[in-house]
Design an enzyme around this catalytic site. Structure first.
Site, PDB file in Angstrom:
ATOM      1  N   ALA A   1       1.946  -5.882  10.136  1.00 45.18           N
ATOM      2  CA  ALA A   1       3.314  -5.479  10.442  1.00 45.18           C
ATOM      3  C   ALA A   1       3.305  -4.210  11.569  1.00 45.18           C
ATOM      4  CB  ALA A   1       4.431  -5.326   9.549  1.00 45.18           C
TER       5      ALA A   1
ATOM      6  N   CYS B   1      -0.615  -4.895   6.240  1.00 46.12           N
ATOM      7  CA  CYS B   1      -0.353  -3.316   6.727  1.00 46.12           C
ATOM      8  C   CYS B   1      -1.515  -2.975   5.812  1.00 46.12           C
ATOM      9  CB  CYS B   1       0.852  -2.884   5.870  1.00 46.12           C
ATOM     10  SG  CYS B   1       2.345  -3.407   6.694  1.00 46.12           S
TER      11      CYS B   1
ATOM     12  N   SER C   1      -2.978 -13.766   6.603  1.00 41.27           N
ATOM     13  CA  SER C   1      -1.636 -13.282   6.589  1.00 41.27           C
ATOM     14  C   SER C   1      -1.768 -11.885   7.073  1.00 41.27           C
ATOM     15  CB  SER C   1      -1.245 -13.399   5.099  1.00 41.27           C
ATOM     16  OG  SER C   1       0.378 -13.654   5.094  1.00 41.27           O
TER      17      SER C   1
ATOM     18  N   GLN D   1       2.291  -9.552  14.464  1.00 37.57           N
ATOM     19  CA  GLN D   1       3.534  -9.343  13.767  1.00 37.57           C
ATOM     20  C   GLN D   1       4.307  -7.988  14.253  1.00 37.57           C
ATOM     21  OE1 GLN D   1       4.376  -8.597   9.442  1.00 37.57           O
ATOM     22  NE2 GLN D   1       5.229 -10.750   9.246  1.00 37.57           N
TER      23      GLN D   1
ATOM     24  N   ARG E   1      -4.239 -11.855   0.060  1.00 35.90           N
ATOM     25  CA  ARG E   1      -5.132 -11.222  -1.140  1.00 35.90           C
ATOM     26  C   ARG E   1      -6.559 -12.044  -1.258  1.00 35.90           C
ATOM     27  NH1 ARG E   1      -0.332 -10.652  -5.087  1.00 35.90           N
ATOM     28  NH2 ARG E   1       0.089 -12.503  -3.824  1.00 35.90           N
TER      29      ARG E   1
ATOM     30  N   TYR F   1      13.204  -6.121   5.318  1.00 35.22           N
ATOM     31  CA  TYR F   1      13.167  -5.103   6.301  1.00 35.22           C
ATOM     32  C   TYR F   1      14.239  -5.420   7.364  1.00 35.22           C
ATOM     33  CZ  TYR F   1       8.620  -4.024   4.538  1.00 35.22           C
ATOM     34  OH  TYR F   1       7.840  -3.666   3.644  1.00 35.22           O
TER      35      TYR F   1
END
Ligand SMILES: Cc1cc2nc3c(=O)[nH]c(=O)nc-3n(C[C@H](O)[C@H](O)[C@H](O)COP(=O)(O)O)c2cc1C
Length: 375
Positions: free
Chosen positions: A61, A29, A26, A104, A325, A186
Site C-alpha cells: 500500500a 507494507c 499479496s 496498490q 504471510r 482506510y
C-alpha cells in the site's frame, strides 16, 4: 497418461496483460521507507519475491499524499523522490523476472498517523510526531485514536486528483497493474461504510461517490493495455456495517467504471471488530462477487497450502489467490507447488541447481504428479 496443468498454474488474462499463473504475492507494507521513499530493504525484499515464480507481485500500500500514510515508514507516490526511489527498485525487479508487478495505492484517512507494528500498531503519541488525520466524518477508528477532520468537498476533490497523480507516477515507473486500496478501514473504505461515514451531503447519501470518483479518475489515466483493480471489503464484521452484498454492489460499480478485477478482503474498519478467522475465511466473499460480476476475482486470507489454493481456483471460487504471510515464511512456495505437480518453471540460472531434477538422490522422492487420463 498425460500430465494436466493444475488450475493454479494456468495463465490468466487480466485487463490487457496475461499472468503466467494464478498465484499473487499479496501487498505487504514494510513500514521502513524514508519519507515515502523505498530503500535497500525494498530492493532486497521485492527483489527476491520478484523471482518467486508468482504470476503477479503486488507492491505494498503506497500512499497518495504524505499525510495519507499509515505510519512514518509507509511508502508514498506523492513526490519525485518517491517516484525515483521506487523506479530504481522496480527496474531491479524487472532485471530478475518477467512476471507481472503491480502496485496498490491508497490513503489511510483516520487510520493514518499510526505506529509501525513493532512499536504497537496503535495511534502515534504526542512524542512520536503524530499528524492530523482526515475522514468522511469526525469519528475515530477506536478509543483514544485521533479524531479525523471531516473532509470538505473541496478537500475531497484535491484527494481525487492526488490518486490520479500517483497513478500517473505508477504508470511512469512501468507497473503492469494498479490497485486501489478500498478495504481494511482506510479512507475509501471509510467513505463506503455506514459505520464511518455519517455525512449528510452527497458523499454520505451516496457512500460510493468518493470511491467511484477516484475509480474514474485513475481509469482515465491508467493505460487500458495494463490491468486495473481494487481491493474491496467483503465484511466489516460489525453489526450495521458492510457485508458481502455491499461488496457485490461496489464491485459491479467498479466493473461499470472499467475495472478489470477486485481482490476481496475484509475487516479493519473499527478497532473492536472481531473477525471470524480460519482457513480461506474470505473466499466465500470472493465467490459471491465472482458469481455476480464478470470481473476477475482474487481471493485472499489464510490461504496457505497448495491443495487449498488449487481447490479455490479449480472450483471456480476465484480466478487468483493472493498470499501474504505464506510468502514471508516461504518465498519458494511457488517453486515447491510447481515441483509437486511436475510443472516446469523458469528458475533464475544461478539457482537452477536447486531444482529437484538437477539434484538426484538428495530428495526422498519426486513430487507427486497430478495426472489424469487424457480426455
Ligand atoms: C506484513 C504485512 C503487511 C501487509 N500490508 C498490506 C498492504 O500493504 N495492503 C493490503 O491490502 N494488505 C496488507 N496486508 C494484508 C495482506 O495483504 C493479506 O490480505 C492478509 O495478510 C491475509 O493474507 P494471508 O493470510 O495470506 O497473510 C499485510 C499483511 C502483512 C502480513
Amino acid at each position: 497418461m498425460r500430465r494436466v496443468t493444475p488450475a493454479l498454474f494456468r495463465p490468466l488474462e487480466l485487463g490487457g496483460i496475461t499472468l503466467p499463473n494464478r498465484i499473487v504475492v499479496s501487498p505487504m507494507c514494510q513500514y521502513c521507507a524514508d519519507d515515502g521513499c523505498m530503500n535497500d530493504w525494498h530492493f532486497v525484499h521485492l527483489g527476491h519475491l520478484a523471482y518467486s515464480g508468482a504470476g503477479l507481485l503486488m507492491v505494498e500500500a503506497t500512499h497518495v499524499t504524505r499525510d495519507g500514510r499509515i505510519t512514518h515508514g509507509c511508502t508514498g507516490l506523492y513526490s519525485e523522490h518517491n517516484e525515483a526511489a521506487m523506479a530504481r527498485v522496480i527496474a531491479h525487479c524487472r532485471r530478475l523476472s518477467k512476471n507481472a508487478i503491480g502496485i496498490q495505492i491508497g490513503h489511510a484517512g483516520r487510520k493514518a498517523s499510526s505506529q509501525v507494528p513493532w512499536e504497537g500498531r496503535d495511534f502515534l503519541r504526542a512524542d512520536q510526531s503524530p499528524w492530523p488525520t482526515v475522514g468522511p466524518s469526525a469519528l475515530p477508528f477506536g478509543e483514544g485514536w485521533h479524531v479525523p477532520h471531516e473532509l470538505t468537498v473541496a478537500e475531497i476533490r484535491v484527494l481525487v486528483e492526488a490518486f490520479a497523480a500517483s497513478a500517473v507516477r505508477a504508470k511512469h515507473i512501468g507497473f503492469d497493474v494498479l490497485e486501489l486500496h478500498s478495504a481494511h478501514g482506510y479512507l475509501l473504505h471509510q467513505f463506503l461504510s455506514p459505520l464511518s461515514n455519517r455525512r449528510s451531503d452527497d458523499y454520505g447519501t451516496d457512500r460510493m461517490k468518493f470511491a467511484l470518483e477516484v475509480a474514474h479518475a485513475v481509469r482515465d489515466v491508467w493505460p487500458k493495455e495494463r490491468a486495473l483493480g481494487a481491493r474491496i471489503s467483503g465484511n466489516d464484521w460489525v453489526e450495521g456495517g458492510l457485508g458481502p452484498a455491499d461488496a457485490v454492489a461496489y464491485a459491479k460499480a467498479l466493473e461499470r467504471a472499467g475495472f478489470d478485477y477486485v481482490c476481496v478482503s475484509s475487516g479493519g474498519l473499527l478497532s473492536h471488530a472481531r473477525l471470524n478467522i480460519g482457513p480461506g475465511y474470505q473466499v466465500p466473499f470472493a465467490h459471491e462477487v465472482k458469481k455476480s460480476t464478470s470481473l476477475r476475482v482474487r481471493a485472499v486470507g489464510m490461504i496457505v497450502e497448495p491443495d487449498q489454493a488449487e481447490a479455490i481456483i479449480a472450483e471456480g471460487k476465484a480466478d487468483m489467490v493472493a498470499m501474504a504471510r505464506a510468502f514471508l515464511d516461504n518465498p519458494r512456495w511457488v517453486w515447491h507447488a510447481a515441483e509437486r505437480w511436475g510443472v516446469r518453471l523458469d528458475y533464475p540460472p544461478q539457482y537452477a541447481r536447486s531444482r529437484p531434477d538437477q539434484w538426484p538422490g538428495s530428495r526422498l522422492a519426486r513430487p507427486q504428479a497430478l495426472t489424469k487420463e487424457t480426455q
